[in-house]
Design a protein around this motif. Structure first.
Motif, PDB file in Angstrom:
ATOM      1  N   ALA A   1      -1.248   7.712   4.612  1.00 36.51           N
ATOM      2  CA  ALA A   1       0.347   6.606   4.679  1.00 36.51           C
ATOM      3  C   ALA A   1       0.840   6.905   5.682  1.00 36.51           C
ATOM      4  CB  ALA A   1       1.470   7.311   3.201  1.00 36.51           C
ATOM      5  N   HIS A   2       1.581   5.464   6.727  1.00 36.79           N
ATOM      6  CA  HIS A   2       1.718   5.882   7.686  1.00 36.79           C
ATOM      7  C   HIS A   2       0.909   6.142   8.481  1.00 36.79           C
ATOM      8  CE1 HIS A   2       5.337   5.705   5.490  1.00 36.79           C
ATOM      9  NE2 HIS A   2       6.012   7.056   4.894  1.00 36.79           N
ATOM     10  N   ALA A   3       0.197   7.571   9.304  1.00 45.93           N
ATOM     11  CA  ALA A   3      -0.713   7.584  10.229  1.00 45.93           C
ATOM     12  C   ALA A   3      -0.283   7.217  11.282  1.00 45.93           C
ATOM     13  CB  ALA A   3      -2.000   6.698   9.903  1.00 45.93           C
TER      14      ALA A   3
ATOM     15  N   GLY B   1       0.552  -0.979  -0.131  1.00 43.57           N
ATOM     16  CA  GLY B   1       0.250   0.318  -0.004  1.00 43.57           C
ATOM     17  C   GLY B   1       0.585   1.015   0.133  1.00 43.57           C
ATOM     18  N   HIS B   2       2.082   1.223   0.245  1.00 40.81           N
ATOM     19  CA  HIS B   2       3.423   2.244   0.294  1.00 40.81           C
ATOM     20  C   HIS B   2       4.564   2.308  -0.159  1.00 40.81           C
ATOM     21  CE1 HIS B   2       3.354   6.182   1.020  1.00 40.81           C
ATOM     22  NE2 HIS B   2       5.097   5.941   1.681  1.00 40.81           N
ATOM     23  N   MET B   3       4.957   2.072  -1.582  1.00 42.14           N
ATOM     24  CA  MET B   3       5.411   1.596  -1.746  1.00 42.14           C
ATOM     25  C   MET B   3       6.426   2.501  -2.801  1.00 42.14           C
ATOM     26  SD  MET B   3       7.611  -1.333  -1.915  1.00 42.14           S
ATOM     27  CE  MET B   3       9.125  -0.039  -2.148  1.00 42.14           C
ATOM     28  N   HIS B   4       7.454   2.864  -2.975  1.00 45.46           N
ATOM     29  CA  HIS B   4       8.013   4.559  -3.584  1.00 45.46           C
ATOM     30  C   HIS B   4       9.406   3.655  -4.371  1.00 45.46           C
ATOM     31  CE1 HIS B   4       7.151   7.623  -1.808  1.00 45.46           C
ATOM     32  NE2 HIS B   4       6.673   7.728  -0.524  1.00 45.46           N
ATOM     33  N   ILE B   5       9.064   2.959  -5.612  1.00 50.54           N
ATOM     34  CA  ILE B   5      10.068   2.254  -6.223  1.00 50.54           C
ATOM     35  C   ILE B   5      10.751   4.223  -7.147  1.00 50.54           C
ATOM     36  CG2 ILE B   5       9.563   0.214  -6.159  1.00 50.54           C
ATOM     37  CD1 ILE B   5       8.597   0.268  -9.096  1.00 50.54           C
TER      38      ILE B   5
ATOM     39  N   ASP C   1       2.778   2.621  -5.420  1.00 51.57           N
ATOM     40  CA  ASP C   1       3.751   3.805  -5.492  1.00 51.57           C
ATOM     41  C   ASP C   1       3.338   5.691  -5.463  1.00 51.57           C
ATOM     42  OD1 ASP C   1       5.704   5.525  -6.114  1.00 51.57           O
ATOM     43  OD2 ASP C   1       6.367   4.162  -7.848  1.00 51.57           O
ATOM     44  N   PRO C   2       3.838   6.255  -4.537  1.00 50.58           N
ATOM     45  CA  PRO C   2       2.997   7.125  -4.091  1.00 50.58           C
ATOM     46  C   PRO C   2       3.847   8.861  -4.967  1.00 50.58           C
ATOM     47  CG  PRO C   2       3.694   6.238  -1.800  1.00 50.58           C
ATOM     48  CD  PRO C   2       4.326   5.639  -3.168  1.00 50.58           C
ATOM     49  N   GLY C   3       4.010   8.184  -6.111  1.00 51.50           N
ATOM     50  CA  GLY C   3       4.876   9.711  -7.155  1.00 51.50           C
ATOM     51  C   GLY C   3       5.902   9.616  -7.644  1.00 51.50           C
TER      52      GLY C   3
ATOM     53  N   CYS D   1       5.894  -1.445   2.576  1.00 55.31           N
ATOM     54  CA  CYS D   1       6.950  -1.426   2.886  1.00 55.31           C
ATOM     55  C   CYS D   1       8.264  -0.381   2.493  1.00 55.31           C
ATOM     56  CB  CYS D   1       8.147  -2.529   1.375  1.00 55.31           C
ATOM     57  SG  CYS D   1       6.929  -3.910   1.756  1.00 55.31           S
ATOM     58  N   ASP D   2       7.633   0.719   2.008  1.00 55.87           N
ATOM     59  CA  ASP D   2       7.574   2.007   2.037  1.00 55.87           C
ATOM     60  C   ASP D   2       9.333   2.521   0.694  1.00 55.87           C
ATOM     61  OD1 ASP D   2       8.266   4.883   2.329  1.00 55.87           O
ATOM     62  OD2 ASP D   2       8.860   5.111   4.415  1.00 55.87           O
ATOM     63  N   SER D   3      10.185   1.969   0.907  1.00 53.47           N
ATOM     64  CA  SER D   3      11.206   2.377  -0.306  1.00 53.47           C
ATOM     65  C   SER D   3      12.576   1.075   0.457  1.00 53.47           C
ATOM     66  CB  SER D   3      11.110   3.972   0.255  1.00 53.47           C
ATOM     67  OG  SER D   3      12.692   4.133  -0.160  1.00 53.47           O
TER      68      SER D   3
ATOM     69  N   LEU E   1      -2.044  10.060   0.273  1.00 48.29           N
ATOM     70  CA  LEU E   1      -0.804  11.671   0.653  1.00 48.29           C
ATOM     71  C   LEU E   1      -0.341  10.717   2.234  1.00 48.29           C
ATOM     72  CD1 LEU E   1      -2.696  14.665   2.044  1.00 48.29           C
ATOM     73  CD2 LEU E   1      -3.961  12.380   2.348  1.00 48.29           C
ATOM     74  N   HIS E   2       0.888  11.385   2.685  1.00 50.97           N
ATOM     75  CA  HIS E   2       1.685  10.969   3.445  1.00 50.97           C
ATOM     76  C   HIS E   2       1.013  11.664   4.552  1.00 50.97           C
ATOM     77  CE1 HIS E   2       4.575  10.408   0.021  1.00 50.97           C
ATOM     78  NE2 HIS E   2       5.130   9.946   0.915  1.00 50.97           N
ATOM     79  N   HIS E   3       0.954  10.743   5.882  1.00 51.66           N
ATOM     80  CA  HIS E   3       0.093  11.589   6.828  1.00 51.66           C
ATOM     81  C   HIS E   3       0.410  11.446   8.159  1.00 51.66           C
ATOM     82  CE1 HIS E   3      -3.366  13.162   8.837  1.00 51.66           C
ATOM     83  NE2 HIS E   3      -4.016  12.660   8.968  1.00 51.66           N
TER      84      HIS E   3
HETATM   85 ZN   LIG Z   1       6.275   8.084   1.131  1.00 46.93          ZN
END
Ligand SMILES: [Zn+2]
Length: 458
Positions: A258-260, A67-71, A125-127, A312-314, A221-223
């Motif tokens: 994301a994160h929360a 649900g949150h994975m920057h590649i 991928d959050p952008g 897994c974020d990044s 969005l990042h929160h």
């Molecule tokens: Zn992020």
């Protein structure tokens, strides 16, 4: 006639269906991209198929949703940040901005390789992708599902994020969605992705949500508010960070926060009341020293029925992309933080990686469970490995004993994308060498370098 595939006589099929059935000796028939039958192997013995996979040693689960994975950039400089330097965040975006199109394509390929071999059938991928035209082929070749978008901000930020005048940022969000949403036979979705409420004006956040609603897409969005951020929100807006988003009309069923971390009870109520989803990154929180004990509210969010996905974020935060390890972290960290072994049972961790994750990413009707009519997104775990012994409770073994290395076969949309540990979309040895080269070049170009190791490399 569509191609048919039968997963035959699996040791266990963990369906994560409405009744949460675990079928011992289970078979699954797939016609084209969808599951057409699920049941006991004996009842389906007479059912043939174009291809039959003998699954007698396999545990089958639905595919994982990240649900949150920057590649993008991070694979080529993975692990360069020493622990004693603190948060690498200020360097992350500078490195990302320096990537060329070919470099981003190659680092995206390796990200996708790691994701699909780890059973991730879909990721948000959050952008972080700068060159979607170049990366489209990589998504196509890997066969993965992706939720993508263009990251924009319109306020000052210490992070080197792409900043535009508000009206231009709004236009870019709309144009990105128009261009990309629904591509790859629907496996690609495009969402609005303003970076965060701290880096974007109220006007931009509200407009992004309006675009998501009008286009039938979503917003992420990042929160991630700590004590200092909460004080600032109180001073500036007279609200908590989450209630600020609600006031802007920016919460709802098509929104993933994301994160929360660091949310209070009233904010949890607000998230639940508005049907908003959350993507939590347990290993990032732990590795970053974010204070899950004090700030993590995963059990309360789940208790209120919020769709909580895992991320897994990044590769430079988490740093792994292995959803089995992420499930393990989610399941164990709240037990420790609350000194209560009943927190986040293994089953709940698996729900977040599959069913809840699919629902959070907007695919709950079609994805996230092994049920007739759903898309065939499946993982076959090889239990002929020491870490799977002895096998009585497959969910416990998966979450507490195993990791992604026992993933044997992966199906996305009915297509076998990992077949007996092998994929066929990329030459792995060549790609690994290229990514190492890109990382060396990127560090030299940007001057963002650190001592290679705290121990002498001789
Ligand atoms: Zn992020």
């Amino acid at each position: 006639m569509p191609q048919t595939l039968k997963i035959d006589n699996a040791r266990y099929v963990i369906t994560v269906d409405g009744g949460r059935r675990i079928i011992q000796g289970g078979s699954i028939l797939i016609e084209g991209s969808r599951i057409s039958r699920v049941g006991k192997a004996a009842e389906m013995a007479g059912v043939g198929a174009d291809r039959v996979i003998d699954a007698r040693h396999m545990v089958v689960t639905p595919g994982f949703f990240n649900g949150h994975m920057h590649i993008s950039y991070a694979h080529c400089v993975r692990g360069i940040f020493p622990d004693d330097q603190g948060s690498p965040l200020k360097h992350v975006f500078a490195l990302q901005n320096a990537m060329t199109e070919e470099e981003e394509y190659s680092t995206t390929l390796i990200g996708l390789l790691e994701l699909i071999r780890g059973g991730n059938v879909c990721f948000l991928d959050p952008g972080s992708t700068k060159f979607p035209d170049a990366c489209l082929q990589a998504y196509q070749d890997a066969g993965i599902r992706v939720v993508t978008g263009e990251c924009v901000i319109d306020r000052d930020s210490p992070l080197a994020l792409p900043r535009y005048p508000t009206d231009e940022a709004i236009k870019r969000i709309a144009a990105y969605i128009k261009k990309w949403d629904g591509k790859l036979e629907g496996r690609m979705r495009a969402w609005a992705m303003p970076f965060s409420a701290e880096t974007c004006t109220a006007e931009l956040i509200s407009a992004a949500k309006r675009i998501a609603d009008e286009t039938g897409t979503g917003l992420t969005l990042h929160h991630n508010s700590g004590g200092a951020a909460r004080k600032e929100y109180q001073a500036r807006h007279g609200t908590t960070p989450t209630e600020y988003l609600e006031k802007l009309g920016a919460l709802g069923p098509n929104v993933v926060l994301a994160h929360a971390l660091g949310i209070d009870d009233a904010e949890i109520d607000c998230i639940a009341r508005t049907g908003t989803a959350v993507a939590m990154c347990p290993s990032t929180a732990a590795k970053g020293g974010r204070g899950v004990g004090e700030h993590g509210r995963m059990p309360e969010l789940l208790a209120k029925g919020v769709r909580v996905a895992l991320g897994c974020d990044s590769p430079n935060n988490s740093n792994y992309l292995d959803m089995v390890r992420a499930m393990n972290m989610a399941a164990v960290q709240y037990k420790d933080a609350r000194q209560d072994m009943r927190q986040i049972p293994a089953e709940q961790a698996l729900e977040m990686a599959t069913r809840h994750g699919a629902a959070a990413l907007g695919g709950g009707d079609e994805l996230g469970a092994i049920e007739v009519g759903k898309k065939a997104d499946l993982i076959l775990f090889d239990t002929q490995r020491p870490e799977w012994q002895a096998l009585f409770n497959p969910v416990n073994n998966l979450v507490y004993n195993a990791d992604g290395r026992s993933i044997h076969t992966v199906l996305i949309d009915g297509r076998v994308v990992v077949d007996a540990y092998r994929q066929s979309f990329v030459d792995e040895a060549r790609l690994f060498a290229r990514v190492q080269e890109i990382g060396e070049g990127l560090q030299a170009r940007t001057g963002i370098t650190f001592p290679r190791s705290r121990w002498p490399i001789v």
